[in-house]
Design a protein around this motif. Structure first.
Motif, PDB file in Angstrom:
ATOM      1  N   GLY A  37     -75.243  16.630 -80.974  1.00  0.00           N
ATOM      2  CA  GLY A  37     -76.560  16.868 -80.400  1.00  0.00           C
ATOM      3  C   GLY A  37     -77.612  16.919 -81.474  1.00  0.00           C
ATOM      4  O   GLY A  37     -77.319  16.858 -82.672  1.00  0.00           O
ATOM      5  N   ASP A  76     -77.872  18.387 -76.301  1.00  0.00           N
ATOM      6  CA  ASP A  76     -76.675  17.538 -76.271  1.00  0.00           C
ATOM      7  C   ASP A  76     -76.818  16.323 -75.368  1.00  0.00           C
ATOM      8  O   ASP A  76     -75.833  15.625 -75.082  1.00  0.00           O
ATOM      9  CB  ASP A  76     -75.457  18.356 -75.858  1.00  0.00           C
ATOM     10  CG  ASP A  76     -75.536  18.852 -74.409  1.00  0.00           C
ATOM     11  OD1 ASP A  76     -76.572  18.611 -73.749  1.00  0.00           O
ATOM     12  OD2 ASP A  76     -74.566  19.472 -73.940  1.00  0.00           O
ATOM     13  N   GLY A  77     -78.021  16.049 -74.921  1.00  0.00           N
ATOM     14  CA  GLY A  77     -78.255  14.901 -74.043  1.00  0.00           C
ATOM     15  C   GLY A  77     -78.487  15.289 -72.607  1.00  0.00           C
ATOM     16  O   GLY A  77     -79.087  14.525 -71.842  1.00  0.00           O
ATOM     17  N   THR A  78     -78.031  16.463 -72.220  1.00  0.00           N
ATOM     18  CA  THR A  78     -78.232  16.939 -70.850  1.00  0.00           C
ATOM     19  C   THR A  78     -78.947  18.284 -70.799  1.00  0.00           C
ATOM     20  O   THR A  78     -79.616  18.595 -69.828  1.00  0.00           O
ATOM     21  CB  THR A  78     -76.881  17.070 -70.114  1.00  0.00           C
ATOM     22  OG1 THR A  78     -76.033  17.989 -70.836  1.00  0.00           O
ATOM     23  CG2 THR A  78     -76.186  15.716 -70.027  1.00  0.00           C
ATOM     24  N   GLY A  79     -78.792  19.076 -71.823  1.00  0.00           N
ATOM     25  CA  GLY A  79     -79.410  20.393 -71.865  1.00  0.00           C
ATOM     26  C   GLY A  79     -79.332  20.968 -73.257  1.00  0.00           C
ATOM     27  O   GLY A  79     -78.816  20.344 -74.187  1.00  0.00           O
ATOM     28  N   THR A  80     -79.842  22.182 -73.400  1.00  0.00           N
ATOM     29  CA  THR A  80     -79.885  22.841 -74.700  1.00  0.00           C
ATOM     30  C   THR A  80     -78.760  23.858 -74.800  1.00  0.00           C
ATOM     31  O   THR A  80     -78.569  24.680 -73.907  1.00  0.00           O
ATOM     32  CB  THR A  80     -81.233  23.548 -74.906  1.00  0.00           C
ATOM     33  OG1 THR A  80     -82.288  22.569 -74.796  1.00  0.00           O
ATOM     34  CG2 THR A  80     -81.313  24.191 -76.278  1.00  0.00           C
TER      35      THR A  80
END
Length: 290
Positions: free
Chosen positions: A4, A18-22
């Protein structure tokens, strides 16, 4: 192992996208205290914990990095100046540009407040450089759309002196981002003895933006252009003339037969830029004693 982008680090806690959330992560002392310290913008590997947090295990290879502010993997270094109020300081601009060039970032020069004064004088100074130049009026939004397109999909760092309109520009570029972050420029603004924390913010159309505090010239000397092995590297428009001087060790400051000076006198290079180069050369020489 998941990877990430590190968005922010403070007091041993790191926010990693990470690409979807923190994911809120911690890191071992080796990473926190090592020579390559974690910076906003770093791509990292981390292990996922059962509670949804993580532990950073390594820093992936960087494209570049800045010491102050601590930001890595920067695509665009966006230097914001004003055509007037305050009057532009070309030495300050050149010093920021030198910092970006040393780090290997592309330079975007934004001339704001062009309604107060025509940007022709600044354009005459910088039109010979490879910098991308945008003339805008942040308070009305004039010219902001083309700048927004240039930043989309990239990691960009905003820099400039106090009063040039950086926060107004951020609001014009990305309406609502200040409200969502609690004030992008205000939160990272500097005061005397204030800790500076670099943080990346996601952009609506893709990409990331980091703001920086206003730097003093002393700070730029300490953390910026003094790292250059050759101050001429900060003036890429000099490159076609370097190597054609009478003397092999020409400093391009005062020597007879200097191809750079001849180009300045012949109107091929900006005398303002050359004057700033001479000042920078003097500073670097005094620091490094060469």
């Amino acid at each position: 192992m998941p990877t990430g982008r590190l968005l922010k680090g403070m007091k041993g806690l790191y926010s990693v996208f990470d690409g979807t959330g923190t994911v809120l992560c911690r890191a071992g002392s080796r990473l926190r205290k090592g020579s390559d310290k974690l910076s906003a913008g770093d791509m990292v590997e981390f292990s996922a914990n059962p509670d949804g947090t993580g532990f950073i295990t390594s820093i992936l290879p960087r494209k570049n990095s800045f010491v102050r502010p601590a930001v890595a993997n920067v695509d665009n270094f966006v230097i914001v100046t004003a055509a007037a109020s305050p009057d532009p300081d070309t030495m300050y601009i050149d010093s920021l540009a030198a910092t970006a060039i040393h780090a290997g970032a592309e330079i975007i020069l934004v001339i704001n407040k062009t309604d107060l004064r025509a940007p022709s004088e600044l354009l005459s100074v910088y039109s010979g450089t490879p910098f991308r130049i945008f003339c805008i009026q942040a308070d009305t939004g004039c010219g902001v759309g083309t700048l927004r397109a240039a930043l989309t999909g990239s990691v960009s760092v905003l820099a400039g002196a106090s009063g040039v309109g950086k926060s107004t520009l951020v609001n014009a570029l990305y309406p609502g981002i200040n409200a969502e972050t609690g004030g992008l420029s205000d939160r990272i603004s500097r005061g005397k003895n204030t800790t500076r924390v670099a943080e990346l913010y996601p952009l609506p159309d893709g990409g990331w933006l980091a703001d920086t505090p206003g730097f003093t010239m002393l700070e730029l000397e300490q953390y910026g252009f003094n790292a250059l092995s050759d101050p001429a590297d900060a003036y890429p428009e000099f490159a076609p003339y370097i190597g054609h001087c009478r003397y092999r060790d020409c400093s391009h400051t005062v020597e007879e037969g200097c191809a750079v000076i001849d180009a300045v006198n012949g109107g091929k290079l900006s005398p303002v830029r050359h004057g700033n180069y001479r000042r920078m050369y003097s500073v670097i020489r005094s620091i490094k004693n060469y």
